[in-house]
Design a protein around this motif. Structure first.
Motif, PDB file in Angstrom:
ATOM      1  N   LEU A   1       6.688  21.335  -8.627  1.00 28.16           N
ATOM      2  CA  LEU A   1       5.638  20.320  -8.616  1.00 28.16           C
ATOM      3  C   LEU A   1       4.901  20.364  -7.282  1.00 28.16           C
ATOM      4  CD1 LEU A   1       7.783  17.411 -10.096  1.00 28.16           C
ATOM      5  CD2 LEU A   1       6.087  18.781 -11.324  1.00 28.16           C
ATOM      6  N   ALA A   2       3.578  20.480  -7.323  1.00 25.82           N
ATOM      7  CA  ALA A   2       2.764  20.605  -6.108  1.00 25.82           C
ATOM      8  C   ALA A   2       1.879  19.378  -5.956  1.00 25.82           C
ATOM      9  CB  ALA A   2       1.914  21.867  -6.162  1.00 25.82           C
ATOM     10  N   PHE A   3       1.905  18.773  -4.762  1.00 26.56           N
ATOM     11  CA  PHE A   3       1.137  17.560  -4.507  1.00 26.56           C
ATOM     12  C   PHE A   3       0.430  17.646  -3.162  1.00 26.56           C
ATOM     13  CE2 PHE A   3       4.774  16.306  -7.170  1.00 26.56           C
ATOM     14  CZ  PHE A   3       4.086  15.789  -8.263  1.00 26.56           C
ATOM     15  N   ASN A   4      -0.676  16.890  -3.041  1.00 29.02           N
ATOM     16  CA  ASN A   4      -1.402  16.838  -1.768  1.00 29.02           C
ATOM     17  C   ASN A   4      -1.512  15.421  -1.211  1.00 29.02           C
ATOM     18  OD1 ASN A   4      -3.332  15.678  -3.429  1.00 29.02           O
ATOM     19  ND2 ASN A   4      -4.857  17.313  -3.174  1.00 29.02           N
ATOM     20  N   SER A   5      -0.817  14.469  -1.833  1.00 33.88           N
ATOM     21  CA  SER A   5      -0.907  13.087  -1.366  1.00 33.88           C
ATOM     22  C   SER A   5       0.251  12.277  -1.940  1.00 33.88           C
ATOM     23  CB  SER A   5      -2.243  12.469  -1.790  1.00 33.88           C
ATOM     24  OG  SER A   5      -2.434  12.623  -3.182  1.00 33.88           O
ATOM     25  N   VAL A   6       0.454  11.092  -1.357  1.00 37.60           N
ATOM     26  CA  VAL A   6       1.525  10.215  -1.820  1.00 37.60           C
ATOM     27  C   VAL A   6       1.181   8.773  -1.476  1.00 37.60           C
ATOM     28  CG1 VAL A   6       2.876  10.468   0.311  1.00 37.60           C
ATOM     29  CG2 VAL A   6       4.031   9.786  -1.796  1.00 37.60           C
ATOM     30  N   LEU A   7       1.490   7.873  -2.392  1.00 39.70           N
ATOM     31  CA  LEU A   7       1.417   6.447  -2.111  1.00 39.70           C
ATOM     32  C   LEU A   7       2.843   5.972  -1.897  1.00 39.70           C
ATOM     33  CD1 LEU A   7      -0.124   3.783  -1.859  1.00 39.70           C
ATOM     34  CD2 LEU A   7       0.141   3.482  -4.336  1.00 39.70           C
ATOM     35  N   ALA A   8       3.120   5.519  -0.673  1.00 43.40           N
ATOM     36  CA  ALA A   8       4.437   4.992  -0.332  1.00 43.40           C
ATOM     37  C   ALA A   8       4.402   3.473  -0.415  1.00 43.40           C
ATOM     38  CB  ALA A   8       4.828   5.433   1.077  1.00 43.40           C
ATOM     39  N   ASN A   9       5.376   2.901  -1.105  1.00 46.82           N
ATOM     40  CA  ASN A   9       5.487   1.450  -1.223  1.00 46.82           C
ATOM     41  C   ASN A   9       6.864   1.005  -0.742  1.00 46.82           C
ATOM     42  OD1 ASN A   9       2.969   0.514  -2.411  1.00 46.82           O
ATOM     43  ND2 ASN A   9       3.576   1.644  -4.242  1.00 46.82           N
ATOM     44  N   LEU A  10       6.872  -0.086   0.007  1.00 41.08           N
ATOM     45  CA  LEU A  10       8.117  -0.690   0.472  1.00 41.08           C
ATOM     46  C   LEU A  10       8.244  -2.074  -0.167  1.00 41.08           C
ATOM     47  CD1 LEU A  10      10.631  -1.045   2.217  1.00 41.08           C
ATOM     48  CD2 LEU A  10       9.126  -1.701   4.123  1.00 41.08           C
ATOM     49  N   TYR A  11       9.223  -2.194  -1.058  1.00 44.36           N
ATOM     50  CA  TYR A  11       9.546  -3.485  -1.668  1.00 44.36           C
ATOM     51  C   TYR A  11      10.653  -4.094  -0.809  1.00 44.36           C
ATOM     52  CZ  TYR A  11       6.898  -1.475  -5.513  1.00 44.36           C
ATOM     53  OH  TYR A  11       5.913  -0.901  -6.267  1.00 44.36           O
TER      54      TYR A  11
ATOM     55  N   ARG B   1     -12.155 -11.161  -5.087  1.00 42.36           N
ATOM     56  CA  ARG B   1     -11.437 -11.701  -3.930  1.00 42.36           C
ATOM     57  C   ARG B   1     -10.589 -10.622  -3.288  1.00 42.36           C
ATOM     58  NH1 ARG B   1      -7.551 -15.166  -4.482  1.00 42.36           N
ATOM     59  NH2 ARG B   1      -7.026 -14.588  -6.625  1.00 42.36           N
ATOM     60  N   ASP B   2     -10.438 -10.684  -1.963  1.00 47.62           N
ATOM     61  CA  ASP B   2      -9.536  -9.795  -1.240  1.00 47.62           C
ATOM     62  C   ASP B   2      -8.119 -10.362  -1.320  1.00 47.62           C
ATOM     63  OD1 ASP B   2     -11.540  -8.057  -0.519  1.00 47.62           O
ATOM     64  OD2 ASP B   2     -11.954  -9.065   1.370  1.00 47.62           O
ATOM     65  N   VAL B   3      -7.218  -9.572  -1.902  1.00 50.09           N
ATOM     66  CA  VAL B   3      -5.860 -10.048  -2.147  1.00 50.09           C
ATOM     67  C   VAL B   3      -4.863  -9.067  -1.539  1.00 50.09           C
ATOM     68  CG1 VAL B   3      -4.168 -10.652  -3.912  1.00 50.09           C
ATOM     69  CG2 VAL B   3      -6.605 -11.119  -4.301  1.00 50.09           C
ATOM     70  N   PRO B   4      -3.983  -9.507  -0.629  1.00 52.44           N
ATOM     71  CA  PRO B   4      -2.944  -8.616  -0.099  1.00 52.44           C
ATOM     72  C   PRO B   4      -1.888  -8.334  -1.161  1.00 52.44           C
ATOM     73  CG  PRO B   4      -2.651 -10.832   0.756  1.00 52.44           C
ATOM     74  CD  PRO B   4      -3.936 -10.844  -0.008  1.00 52.44           C
ATOM     75  N   THR B   5      -1.437  -7.101  -1.231  1.00 51.03           N
ATOM     76  CA  THR B   5      -0.426  -6.741  -2.220  1.00 51.03           C
ATOM     77  C   THR B   5       0.935  -7.337  -1.849  1.00 51.03           C
ATOM     78  OG1 THR B   5       0.047  -4.689  -1.029  1.00 51.03           O
ATOM     79  CG2 THR B   5      -1.582  -4.578  -2.802  1.00 51.03           C
ATOM     80  N   PRO B   6       1.766  -7.669  -2.849  1.00 46.71           N
ATOM     81  CA  PRO B   6       3.101  -8.219  -2.583  1.00 46.71           C
ATOM     82  C   PRO B   6       4.123  -7.119  -2.290  1.00 46.71           C
ATOM     83  CG  PRO B   6       2.684  -8.190  -4.929  1.00 46.71           C
ATOM     84  CD  PRO B   6       1.419  -7.687  -4.278  1.00 46.71           C
ATOM     85  N   ARG B   7       3.807  -6.286  -1.326  1.00 46.43           N
ATOM     86  CA  ARG B   7       4.648  -5.181  -0.881  1.00 46.43           C
ATOM     87  C   ARG B   7       3.933  -4.558   0.308  1.00 46.43           C
ATOM     88  NH1 ARG B   7       1.943  -4.405  -5.356  1.00 46.43           N
ATOM     89  NH2 ARG B   7       0.410  -2.712  -5.451  1.00 46.43           N
ATOM     90  N   LEU B   8       4.602  -3.688   1.034  1.00 46.54           N
ATOM     91  CA  LEU B   8       3.968  -2.929   2.112  1.00 46.54           C
ATOM     92  C   LEU B   8       3.734  -1.503   1.620  1.00 46.54           C
ATOM     93  CD1 LEU B   8       6.012  -4.166   5.199  1.00 46.54           C
ATOM     94  CD2 LEU B   8       3.919  -5.126   4.215  1.00 46.54           C
ATOM     95  N   SER B   9       2.674  -0.867   2.134  1.00 48.64           N
ATOM     96  CA  SER B   9       2.281   0.437   1.597  1.00 48.64           C
ATOM     97  C   SER B   9       1.753   1.358   2.685  1.00 48.64           C
ATOM     98  CB  SER B   9       1.204   0.263   0.519  1.00 48.64           C
ATOM     99  OG  SER B   9       1.651  -0.569  -0.529  1.00 48.64           O
ATOM    100  N   CYS B  10       1.575   2.624   2.301  1.00 47.01           N
ATOM    101  CA  CYS B  10       0.918   3.615   3.155  1.00 47.01           C
ATOM    102  C   CYS B  10       0.415   4.742   2.262  1.00 47.01           C
ATOM    103  CB  CYS B  10       1.894   4.164   4.199  1.00 47.01           C
ATOM    104  SG  CYS B  10       1.167   5.421   5.279  1.00 47.01           S
ATOM    105  N   TRP B  11      -0.867   5.081   2.383  1.00 48.31           N
ATOM    106  CA  TRP B  11      -1.442   6.236   1.681  1.00 48.31           C
ATOM    107  C   TRP B  11      -1.413   7.414   2.634  1.00 48.31           C
ATOM    108  CZ3 TRP B  11      -2.187   8.107  -2.860  1.00 48.31           C
ATOM    109  CH2 TRP B  11      -3.060   9.168  -3.057  1.00 48.31           C
ATOM    110  N   MET B  12      -0.815   8.512   2.210  1.00 49.78           N
ATOM    111  CA  MET B  12      -0.544   9.650   3.084  1.00 49.78           C
ATOM    112  C   MET B  12      -0.919  10.934   2.363  1.00 49.78           C
ATOM    113  SD  MET B  12       3.209  10.469   4.756  1.00 49.78           S
ATOM    114  CE  MET B  12       3.358   8.746   5.242  1.00 49.78           C
ATOM    115  N   GLY B  13      -1.379  11.939   3.115  1.00 44.77           N
ATOM    116  CA  GLY B  13      -1.672  13.187   2.449  1.00 44.77           C
ATOM    117  C   GLY B  13      -2.479  14.150   3.278  1.00 44.77           C
ATOM    118  N   ASP B  14      -2.971  15.205   2.610  1.00 49.78           N
ATOM    119  CA  ASP B  14      -3.819  16.196   3.258  1.00 49.78           C
ATOM    120  C   ASP B  14      -5.150  15.560   3.656  1.00 49.78           C
ATOM    121  OD1 ASP B  14      -1.787  17.917   2.574  1.00 49.78           O
ATOM    122  OD2 ASP B  14      -2.922  18.983   1.036  1.00 49.78           O
ATOM    123  N   ALA B  15      -5.789  16.142   4.663  1.00 49.33           N
ATOM    124  CA  ALA B  15      -7.115  15.664   5.058  1.00 49.33           C
ATOM    125  C   ALA B  15      -8.065  15.772   3.870  1.00 49.33           C
ATOM    126  CB  ALA B  15      -7.629  16.491   6.228  1.00 49.33           C
TER     127      ALA B  15
END
Length: 211
Positions: free
Chosen positions: A110-120, A63-77
């Motif tokens: 610490l080196a990163f190329n992406s981030v998952l942002a969550n808004l509770y 089933r398609d279920v919306p998460t109980p928070r808002l989000s954004c996946w961000m990062g390098d191409a």
């Protein structure tokens, strides 16, 4: 901006130092004040304003279920990410998130190329038990979790026995780093919390190592 430029309000000079937490087999470090209150307030407000928050829809038990928070996946191409049956293509870095990414490298190595942002949005928003063990993250992922806003309780449990292992109150302006076998041995969750009406932003920086 380095931490020593920001203190001067009674906080110790090493308040942003990562300290090891006692969790058998894991590599877990925590700094309760990686960003002091005034700077954390400004970062929270900027992140609320500039990130394109939206509900993520995951595929769970068919089933398609919306998460109980808002989000954004961000990062390098090219830093696409797949979890819970959904694949996310990164949006471009926003100025504040890019600044925080660079600070993690400059201050903590610490080196990163992406981030998952969550808004509770309040205490009703949550995330259930899981491990960040997707193939794209590699066998021993390094994840840096930044918290801004209302403090919330972060819980860990043994992955195979479901035995409670550790609870951490993630403070406003804090940094939690998970490395080594942490994801293989443990699951984590952020439960609901009655009485919390203020939002919390969580940025979990990651490094995508495989397509």
């Amino acid at each position: 901006m380095v931490a020593t430029d920001l203190f001067g309000t009674g906080l110790p000079a090493d308040a942003d130092r990562l300290r090891t937490l006692d969790l058998p087999g894991a590599d877990l470090r925590y700094a309760a004040c990686a960003w002091p209150p005034a700077q954390a307030d400004a970062l929270r407000d900027a992140l609320l304003d500039e990130i394109p928050w939206a509900p993520h829809v995951l595929r769970i038990f068919g089933r398609d279920v919306p998460t109980p928070r808002l989000s954004c996946w961000m990062g390098d191409a090219g830093a696409a990410y797949t979890y819970s049956g959904a694949r996310f293509t990164p949006t471009p870095w926003t100025p504040t998130v890019a600044r925080l990414r660079d600070e993690l490298h400059e201050r903590y190595g610490l080196a990163f190329n992406s981030v998952l942002a969550n808004l509770y949005r309040d205490g009703r928003d949550t995330v259930g038990w899981h491990s960040d063990d997707e193939a794209e993250l590699g066998p021993e992922p390094v994840i840096a979790s930044l918290s801004f806003g209302a403090p919330r309780t972060f819980r860990l449990r043994a992955r195979h026995t479901r035995t409670p292992a550790l609870s951490i109150e993630l403070a406003h302006g804090s940094l939690l780093v998970m490395e080594g076998a942490t994801q293989r041995l443990y699951q984590h969750a952020l439960p609901r919390r009655a009485g919390v009406t203020a939002p919390r932003i969580n940025l979990t920086f990651r490094r995508i190592t495989a397509a």
